[in-house]
Motif scaffolding. Structure first.
Motif, PDB file in Angstrom:
ATOM      1  N   ASP A   1      46.949  44.919  36.304  1.00  0.00           N
ATOM      2  CA  ASP A   1      45.545  45.095  36.864  1.00  0.00           C
ATOM      3  C   ASP A   1      45.490  45.717  38.215  1.00  0.00           C
ATOM      4  O   ASP A   1      44.460  46.461  38.430  1.00  0.00           O
ATOM      5  CB  ASP A   1      45.064  43.577  36.775  1.00  0.00           C
ATOM      6  CG  ASP A   1      46.016  42.508  37.386  1.00  0.00           C
ATOM      7  OD1 ASP A   1      47.038  42.765  37.971  1.00  0.00           O
ATOM      8  OD2 ASP A   1      45.697  41.421  37.610  1.00  0.00           O
TER       9      ASP A   1
ATOM     10  N   GLU B   1      40.206  43.124  40.884  1.00  0.00           N
ATOM     11  CA  GLU B   1      39.093  42.499  41.527  1.00  0.00           C
ATOM     12  C   GLU B   1      37.754  42.535  40.652  1.00  0.00           C
ATOM     13  O   GLU B   1      36.932  42.164  40.913  1.00  0.00           O
ATOM     14  CB  GLU B   1      39.085  42.888  42.703  1.00  0.00           C
ATOM     15  CG  GLU B   1      40.125  42.554  43.901  1.00  0.00           C
ATOM     16  CD  GLU B   1      40.151  42.754  45.226  1.00  0.00           C
ATOM     17  OE1 GLU B   1      38.894  43.655  45.357  1.00  0.00           O
ATOM     18  OE2 GLU B   1      40.800  42.654  46.055  1.00  0.00           O
ATOM     19  N   TRP B   2      37.850  43.494  39.712  1.00  0.00           N
ATOM     20  CA  TRP B   2      36.756  43.822  38.842  1.00  0.00           C
ATOM     21  C   TRP B   2      36.981  44.186  37.780  1.00  0.00           C
ATOM     22  O   TRP B   2      38.101  44.962  37.285  1.00  0.00           O
ATOM     23  CB  TRP B   2      35.527  44.862  39.619  1.00  0.00           C
ATOM     24  CG  TRP B   2      34.399  44.935  39.500  1.00  0.00           C
ATOM     25  CD1 TRP B   2      33.586  45.966  38.774  1.00  0.00           C
ATOM     26  CD2 TRP B   2      33.402  43.791  39.356  1.00  0.00           C
ATOM     27  NE1 TRP B   2      32.364  45.576  38.565  1.00  0.00           N
ATOM     28  CE2 TRP B   2      32.120  44.516  38.969  1.00  0.00           C
ATOM     29  CE3 TRP B   2      33.450  42.708  40.123  1.00  0.00           C
ATOM     30  CZ2 TRP B   2      30.887  43.710  38.969  1.00  0.00           C
ATOM     31  CZ3 TRP B   2      32.248  42.078  40.053  1.00  0.00           C
ATOM     32  CH2 TRP B   2      31.154  42.483  39.574  1.00  0.00           C
ATOM     33  N   HIS B   3      36.085  44.121  36.627  1.00  0.00           N
ATOM     34  CA  HIS B   3      36.381  44.502  35.446  1.00  0.00           C
ATOM     35  C   HIS B   3      36.267  46.259  35.394  1.00  0.00           C
ATOM     36  O   HIS B   3      35.830  46.808  36.041  1.00  0.00           O
ATOM     37  CB  HIS B   3      35.265  43.834  34.511  1.00  0.00           C
ATOM     38  CG  HIS B   3      33.874  44.298  34.903  1.00  0.00           C
ATOM     39  ND1 HIS B   3      33.062  45.566  34.281  1.00  0.00           N
ATOM     40  CD2 HIS B   3      32.828  43.688  35.315  1.00  0.00           C
ATOM     41  CE1 HIS B   3      32.078  45.639  34.782  1.00  0.00           C
ATOM     42  NE2 HIS B   3      31.763  44.514  35.461  1.00  0.00           N
TER      43      HIS B   3
ATOM     44  N   PHE C   1      37.592  39.056  32.763  1.00  0.00           N
ATOM     45  CA  PHE C   1      38.075  38.082  33.657  1.00  0.00           C
ATOM     46  C   PHE C   1      37.715  36.768  33.040  1.00  0.00           C
ATOM     47  O   PHE C   1      36.853  36.222  32.864  1.00  0.00           O
ATOM     48  CB  PHE C   1      37.159  38.384  34.980  1.00  0.00           C
ATOM     49  CG  PHE C   1      37.835  39.160  35.850  1.00  0.00           C
ATOM     50  CD1 PHE C   1      38.569  38.676  37.012  1.00  0.00           C
ATOM     51  CD2 PHE C   1      37.842  40.412  35.904  1.00  0.00           C
ATOM     52  CE1 PHE C   1      39.068  39.545  37.641  1.00  0.00           C
ATOM     53  CE2 PHE C   1      38.274  41.232  36.553  1.00  0.00           C
ATOM     54  CZ  PHE C   1      39.107  40.852  37.838  1.00  0.00           C
TER      55      PHE C   1
ATOM     56  N   ARG D   1      39.860  45.340  30.927  1.00  0.00           N
ATOM     57  CA  ARG D   1      40.376  44.030  31.657  1.00  0.00           C
ATOM     58  C   ARG D   1      39.137  42.900  31.806  1.00  0.00           C
ATOM     59  O   ARG D   1      37.921  43.340  32.604  1.00  0.00           O
ATOM     60  CB  ARG D   1      40.367  44.588  33.131  1.00  0.00           C
ATOM     61  CG  ARG D   1      41.359  43.474  34.067  1.00  0.00           C
ATOM     62  CD  ARG D   1      40.809  41.960  34.421  1.00  0.00           C
ATOM     63  NE  ARG D   1      41.883  41.689  35.298  1.00  0.00           N
ATOM     64  CZ  ARG D   1      41.964  40.324  35.637  1.00  0.00           C
ATOM     65  NH1 ARG D   1      41.528  39.458  34.758  1.00  0.00           N
ATOM     66  NH2 ARG D   1      42.614  39.839  36.571  1.00  0.00           N
TER      67      ARG D   1
ATOM     68  N   SER E   1      43.365  39.831  30.043  1.00  0.00           N
ATOM     69  CA  SER E   1      43.178  38.827  31.159  1.00  0.00           C
ATOM     70  C   SER E   1      44.401  38.095  31.361  1.00  0.00           C
ATOM     71  O   SER E   1      45.436  38.235  30.984  1.00  0.00           O
ATOM     72  CB  SER E   1      42.038  37.789  30.240  1.00  0.00           C
ATOM     73  OG  SER E   1      41.022  38.487  29.986  1.00  0.00           O
TER      74      SER E   1
ATOM     75  N   VAL F   1      37.679  31.843  37.864  1.00  0.00           N
ATOM     76  CA  VAL F   1      36.462  32.661  37.403  1.00  0.00           C
ATOM     77  C   VAL F   1      35.433  31.386  36.870  1.00  0.00           C
ATOM     78  O   VAL F   1      35.649  30.667  36.348  1.00  0.00           O
ATOM     79  CB  VAL F   1      37.022  33.446  36.455  1.00  0.00           C
ATOM     80  CG1 VAL F   1      35.716  34.027  35.708  1.00  0.00           C
ATOM     81  CG2 VAL F   1      37.849  34.712  36.831  1.00  0.00           C
TER      82      VAL F   1
ATOM     83  N   CYS G   1      31.527  39.967  31.588  1.00  0.00           N
ATOM     84  CA  CYS G   1      32.675  40.522  30.435  1.00  0.00           C
ATOM     85  C   CYS G   1      32.598  39.612  29.097  1.00  0.00           C
ATOM     86  O   CYS G   1      32.535  40.419  28.137  1.00  0.00           O
ATOM     87  CB  CYS G   1      34.131  39.790  30.956  1.00  0.00           C
ATOM     88  SG  CYS G   1      34.564  40.663  32.479  1.00  0.00           S
TER      89      CYS G   1
ATOM     90  N   GLU H   1      40.393  33.363  33.434  1.00  0.00           N
ATOM     91  CA  GLU H   1      41.329  32.695  34.259  1.00  0.00           C
ATOM     92  C   GLU H   1      40.714  31.530  35.123  1.00  0.00           C
ATOM     93  O   GLU H   1      39.731  31.707  35.491  1.00  0.00           O
ATOM     94  CB  GLU H   1      42.156  33.687  35.020  1.00  0.00           C
ATOM     95  CG  GLU H   1      41.697  34.724  36.065  1.00  0.00           C
ATOM     96  CD  GLU H   1      41.718  35.962  36.237  1.00  0.00           C
ATOM     97  OE1 GLU H   1      42.273  35.844  37.479  1.00  0.00           O
ATOM     98  OE2 GLU H   1      42.015  36.821  35.360  1.00  0.00           O
TER      99      GLU H   1
ATOM    100  N   CYS I   1      34.088  35.347  32.302  1.00  0.00           N
ATOM    101  CA  CYS I   1      32.992  35.628  32.962  1.00  0.00           C
ATOM    102  C   CYS I   1      31.923  36.224  32.303  1.00  0.00           C
ATOM    103  O   CYS I   1      32.149  36.570  31.208  1.00  0.00           O
ATOM    104  CB  CYS I   1      33.355  36.872  33.736  1.00  0.00           C
ATOM    105  SG  CYS I   1      32.467  38.359  34.249  1.00  0.00           S
TER     106      CYS I   1
END
Length: 256
Positions: A151, A158-160, A82, A80, A122, A87, A98, A84, A95
């Motif tokens: 997700d 909320e986190w990768h 981030f 996953r 994502s 971010v 990421c 979007e 991110c």
């Protein structure tokens, strides 16, 4: 950046003293490798969780289910990422953490040879993902858009994090999950395979009886040559046999 050494750097020693220090450190490093292998063996014996919900993603070729993401292979790793609205870096970048991870992803053809698929997901729409992949040189990574609660259901809203799945026909099971510091080491063929329920699938591994396993090294190939060989090249087999002999006998000659 400063060219000066840190004030409290280690001592400067002779080659003999350096080799002695290195050999002492090597004992600890080998213990760490053995402990990591043992942990991976425990991971292969973790219970599985059935995925009962249907998940749908947007992909470059349209709608795709979680089963589609396997691309016909037995195992699936879903990261996953981030990228979007909201971010930091949007819409030009994902991110930074990421993105650093994506830069580390090795040639996926080797992972695919172990019946394993890696994909990124994502919340960004596909046109933005395609633009980002082209800009950053990530064209090899299959990257899908999350459209539902995937997700949130798998701990990455909320986190990768990396979720690992295996399938039995159309039935899908969640087998493992890592996030936070666990994501730092990801990117190599080995770091990914060590997360999977089937592991590296080599005969030296401690895996449950009946798991697929082949001799080590023999399946390795150039990333553009897997389709050209239906079995290991005899010359490569000879090289790897000599290499294994050298591991057992440090004085044995070996040539690549």
């Amino acid at each position: 950046m400063s060219e000066e050494l840190p004030r409290n750097h280690p001592p400067i020693v002779s080659p003999e003293a350096w080799r002695t220090a290195r050999e002492a450190m090597l004992v600890k490093e080998k213990a760490l490798v053995r402990a990591r292998d043992a942990l991976a063996a425990e991971r292969r014996r973790m219970p599985w969780m059935a995925v009962e919900k249907d998940y749908v993603f947007d992909g470059p070729d349209g709608s795709a289910t979680l089963l589609d993401l396997f691309a016909g292979r037995r195992q699936l790793i879903v990261y996953r990422a981030f990228f979007e609205p909201g971010v930091f870096g949007w819409p030009d970048h994902g991110c930074r953490g990421c993105s650093l991870g994506a830069d580390q992803v090795s040639k996926l053809v080797h992972l695919n040879q172990r019946d394993t698929t890696l994909v990124y997901v994502s919340r960004a729409p596909q046109p933005d993902i395609a633009r980002l992949k082209a800009r950053m040189g990530w064209e090899q990574i299959p990257w899908y858009t999350i459209t539902d609660s995937f997700d949130a259901d798998f701990g990455v809203d909320e986190w990768h994090g990396h979720n690992v799945f295996i399938r039995d026909g159309a039935k899908i099971y969640r087998t493992y999950f890592i996030d936070n510091r666990g994501d730092e080491a990801m990117g190599s063929v080995w770091s990914y395979l060590d997360l999977t329920p089937l592991g590296r699938q080599e005969i030296w591994e401690d895996s449950p009886e009946g798991y697929p396993q082949t001799p080590p090294y023999k399946w390795w190939n150039w990333n553009d040559n897997y389709d050209a060989e239906d079995k290991p090249d005899p010359q490569w087999v000879a090289v790897t046999d000599a290499g294994e002999a050298a591991f057992r006998d440090p004085d044995a000659p070996v040539k690549a």
